[in-house]
Design a protein around this motif. Sequence first.
Motif, mmCIF file in Angstrom:
data_model
loop_
_atom_site.group_PDB
_atom_site.id
_atom_site.type_symbol
_atom_site.label_atom_id
_atom_site.label_comp_id
_atom_site.label_asym_id
_atom_site.label_seq_id
_atom_site.Cartn_x
_atom_site.Cartn_y
_atom_site.Cartn_z
ATOM 1 N N ASP A 1 1.032 -1.145 0.070
ATOM 2 C CA ASP A 1 0.088 -0.091 0.000
ATOM 3 C C ASP A 1 0.844 1.058 -0.122
ATOM 4 O OD1 ASP A 1 -1.982 -1.732 0.166
ATOM 5 O OD2 ASP A 1 -2.442 -1.421 2.323
ATOM 6 N N ILE A 2 0.900 1.887 -0.891
ATOM 7 C CA ILE A 2 1.573 3.120 -1.220
ATOM 8 C C ILE A 2 1.304 4.415 -0.253
ATOM 9 C CG2 ILE A 2 2.748 5.036 -2.720
ATOM 10 C CD1 ILE A 2 3.538 2.065 -3.522
ATOM 11 N N PRO A 3 1.973 4.933 0.693
ATOM 12 C CA PRO A 3 1.471 5.971 1.778
ATOM 13 C C PRO A 3 2.058 7.111 1.102
ATOM 14 C CG PRO A 3 3.483 4.868 2.509
ATOM 15 C CD PRO A 3 3.273 4.165 1.200
ATOM 16 N N SER A 4 1.393 8.332 1.919
ATOM 17 C CA SER A 4 1.930 9.551 1.552
ATOM 18 C C SER A 4 3.397 9.831 1.982
ATOM 19 C CB SER A 4 1.055 10.696 2.044
ATOM 20 O OG SER A 4 -0.095 10.491 1.294
ATOM 21 N N ASP A 5 3.602 9.433 3.016
ATOM 22 C CA ASP A 5 4.919 9.615 3.859
ATOM 23 C C ASP A 5 6.019 8.832 3.281
ATOM 24 O OD1 ASP A 5 6.875 8.528 6.382
ATOM 25 O OD2 ASP A 5 6.358 10.739 6.479
ATOM 26 N N SER A 6 7.172 9.081 2.623
ATOM 27 C CA SER A 6 8.136 8.687 1.974
ATOM 28 C C SER A 6 8.936 7.921 2.817
ATOM 29 C CB SER A 6 9.018 9.630 1.208
ATOM 30 O OG SER A 6 8.495 10.351 0.289
ATOM 31 N N ASP A 7 9.225 8.039 4.140
ATOM 32 C CA ASP A 7 9.863 7.096 5.065
ATOM 33 C C ASP A 7 8.982 6.057 5.417
ATOM 34 O OD1 ASP A 7 12.026 9.045 5.479
ATOM 35 O OD2 ASP A 7 11.298 9.894 7.041
ATOM 36 N N ALA B 1 10.188 -5.387 -6.524
ATOM 37 C CA ALA B 1 9.931 -3.800 -6.206
ATOM 38 C C ALA B 1 9.749 -2.939 -7.204
ATOM 39 C CB ALA B 1 11.228 -3.440 -5.327
ATOM 40 N N GLN B 2 10.593 -2.814 -8.380
ATOM 41 C CA GLN B 2 10.341 -1.963 -9.373
ATOM 42 C C GLN B 2 8.603 -2.095 -9.895
ATOM 43 O OE1 GLN B 2 12.617 -2.743 -12.961
ATOM 44 N NE2 GLN B 2 14.323 -3.274 -11.541
ATOM 45 N N THR B 3 8.309 -3.187 -9.905
ATOM 46 C CA THR B 3 6.587 -3.624 -10.423
ATOM 47 C C THR B 3 6.071 -2.923 -9.280
ATOM 48 O OG1 THR B 3 7.260 -5.495 -11.404
ATOM 49 C CG2 THR B 3 5.158 -5.371 -10.819
ATOM 50 N N LEU B 4 6.200 -3.159 -8.116
ATOM 51 C CA LEU B 4 5.099 -2.409 -6.958
ATOM 52 C C LEU B 4 5.057 -0.937 -7.221
ATOM 53 C CD1 LEU B 4 6.139 -4.807 -4.007
ATOM 54 C CD2 LEU B 4 3.964 -4.665 -5.341
ATOM 55 N N LEU B 5 6.442 -0.528 -7.174
ATOM 56 C CA LEU B 5 6.226 1.082 -7.321
ATOM 57 C C LEU B 5 5.797 1.591 -8.717
ATOM 58 C CD1 LEU B 5 10.023 1.327 -5.871
ATOM 59 C CD2 LEU B 5 8.109 2.589 -5.272
ATOM 60 N N LEU C 1 3.890 12.573 -11.458
ATOM 61 C CA LEU C 1 2.624 12.040 -10.711
ATOM 62 C C LEU C 1 2.619 11.158 -9.426
ATOM 63 C CD1 LEU C 1 -0.332 10.333 -13.060
ATOM 64 C CD2 LEU C 1 0.877 8.894 -11.125
ATOM 65 N N PHE C 2 3.668 10.464 -9.390
ATOM 66 C CA PHE C 2 3.775 9.698 -7.997
ATOM 67 C C PHE C 2 3.866 10.758 -6.952
ATOM 68 C CE2 PHE C 2 6.314 7.291 -5.193
ATOM 69 C CZ PHE C 2 5.795 6.166 -4.995
ATOM 70 N N TYR D 1 0.860 12.590 -6.120
ATOM 71 C CA TYR D 1 -0.338 11.655 -5.368
ATOM 72 C C TYR D 1 0.027 11.520 -3.888
ATOM 73 C CZ TYR D 1 -3.164 10.283 -9.522
ATOM 74 O OH TYR D 1 -3.984 10.501 -10.555
ATOM 75 N N GLN D 2 1.547 11.530 -3.593
ATOM 76 C CA GLN D 2 2.033 11.233 -2.442
ATOM 77 C C GLN D 2 1.490 12.675 -1.772
ATOM 78 O OE1 GLN D 2 6.203 10.234 -2.470
ATOM 79 N NE2 GLN D 2 5.480 8.695 -1.053
ATOM 80 N N ALA D 3 1.631 13.791 -2.353
ATOM 81 C CA ALA D 3 1.030 15.013 -1.757
ATOM 82 C C ALA D 3 -0.291 15.178 -1.330
ATOM 83 C CB ALA D 3 1.488 16.264 -2.448
ATOM 84 N N GLY D 4 -0.995 14.070 -1.902
ATOM 85 C CA GLY D 4 -2.572 14.244 -1.939
ATOM 86 C C GLY D 4 -3.270 13.588 -3.048
#
Length: 512
Positions: A102-108, A182-186, A208-209, A212-215
């Motif tokens: 699950d891709i979160p907004s927080d990069s850490d 990891a490439q595929t998931l990202l 785009l990535f 979307y992380q910013a919202g």
Amino acid sequence: MQTDYLIVGSGLSALVFGSLIAKSGKTVRMLEAHEHPGGFGHTFTMAKKYRFNAQLHYVWDCGEGQTVNRVLKKLGLAQEVTFERYDPDGFDHMRMPGYALDIPSDSDKLIQRLSKLFPAHSDCIRQFINEVEKAGAGLKKLAPPVKPIELLKHIEEVSCAVQYLNSTLQDVFDRFKLPQAAQTLLALQWPDFLLPPNQLSFYAWVALFRGYQAGAFYPTQHFEYVITSLVKVLESHGGQLLLNHEVTNFRVVDRTVTGVEVMDLTTHQTHEFTGNNVICNIDPQQAAKMIGESQFAPSIRRKLRYDYSASNYMAYCVIKDLDLRDYGFGKWNFSHTGHVDLNEAFAQMYEYSDYSNPSFAITTPTLLTEENHDCPEDCQIVEFLTVANYNYFKQLRENDHKAYNRKKQEIFDSILNVVEEHYVPNFRKHMVFHITGSPTTNERFCWSPAGNSYGSSLTPQNMGLGRLNHKTSLNHFYFCNASSGYPGFAPTFWTGALLYQRLSGDVFLGNG
């Protein structure tokens, strides 16, 4: 009547420009060949009770102080055109054999999740994500209107971005030696680009990535309300929108575009409209052919030689007496692939029209906002999206319409087999309506040449310094669409607003 601005097409960038320039006091007439305004952002109704947006799924840059919000404030719409944010802890749910992310907004947090899945590669994962953040910051400083002082202040980020001018996403994956999974998931939101990592511009992916992380957002009252609100501003300030009016030619005198010839598709009568300035929201290549390519300067002709983006297959579905939240759906999108390598997955579907092991996106609009005007209360809408080859579907449709319909059904069945196996058992039993669209559907209903979804293809060649912008080399004639700006909801807002700033001198957007 001679107008200040004659606008050809009513896509999002044109609607933004038209509403802004009309609100500033200029006279505006907008011509649209379709029966609905909004281009790929328009909404259509089926079976008299189900409403679907043509192409938009989720959007970015809509938060407080971001591009869309600033435009809406300028138009006096920010209080009524609002957006719901996707879950910041996981706005994109990526699924593939053996892995879930699950891709979160927080990069850490993203680094932590990837490192847990790939502990032996945690260092290169952190380096890659940090590079993406730095390149994203640099790209923001390079976006027009460019401020030299800002470039100097952020020289490290700008230099980071510049080095990837000709890079694909795959190039950068390889540079940081990320494991294949990891490439595929990202990159699993690839349907947002309709390109695999080995063809997709790194710039396009980063924009785009990180956006979307910013919202990641969805309109509270759905996309139709956004379109109608822009039209309302246009018309309330004296602007005119004429639907079912197809432009058949441009009038050019001494390298000056003075107006257009139009066919009224309801009466089949021809008309001529003139304007002090003509704004072209239709495909620039099509417009150039109507005008005559020799009329344009050589530098513009070179920029007009872009390849169209790939097209897509869509399935719009309605299910009844089933709550998708019980099956893991909510304020996020799902992306699924049966292939570990997205480059292979893309080739299998796009080049060979083989959908036996599909890679696709799932979006659930009715779960994204409490305002459900799109279907009855006991129903929910689900949409599926993947890539499709225009030439293949065009040939099928022209030569064997039954085979064309069979292929659309075959793809739909293949996707539903995956859905029932991995996500929602017995999905078909709850389905009360569905309709599918192919690349030729895009061409017929969205007036999209070769069924393209994004104008020019988002490859490094099309995303670099030679990309087309508003300039045409003809007097009083300006491009304003996805191929002369950038595709997507927020980028088209930006494209329309940027042209308004350039022509009016009223600057209200910075470049972040």
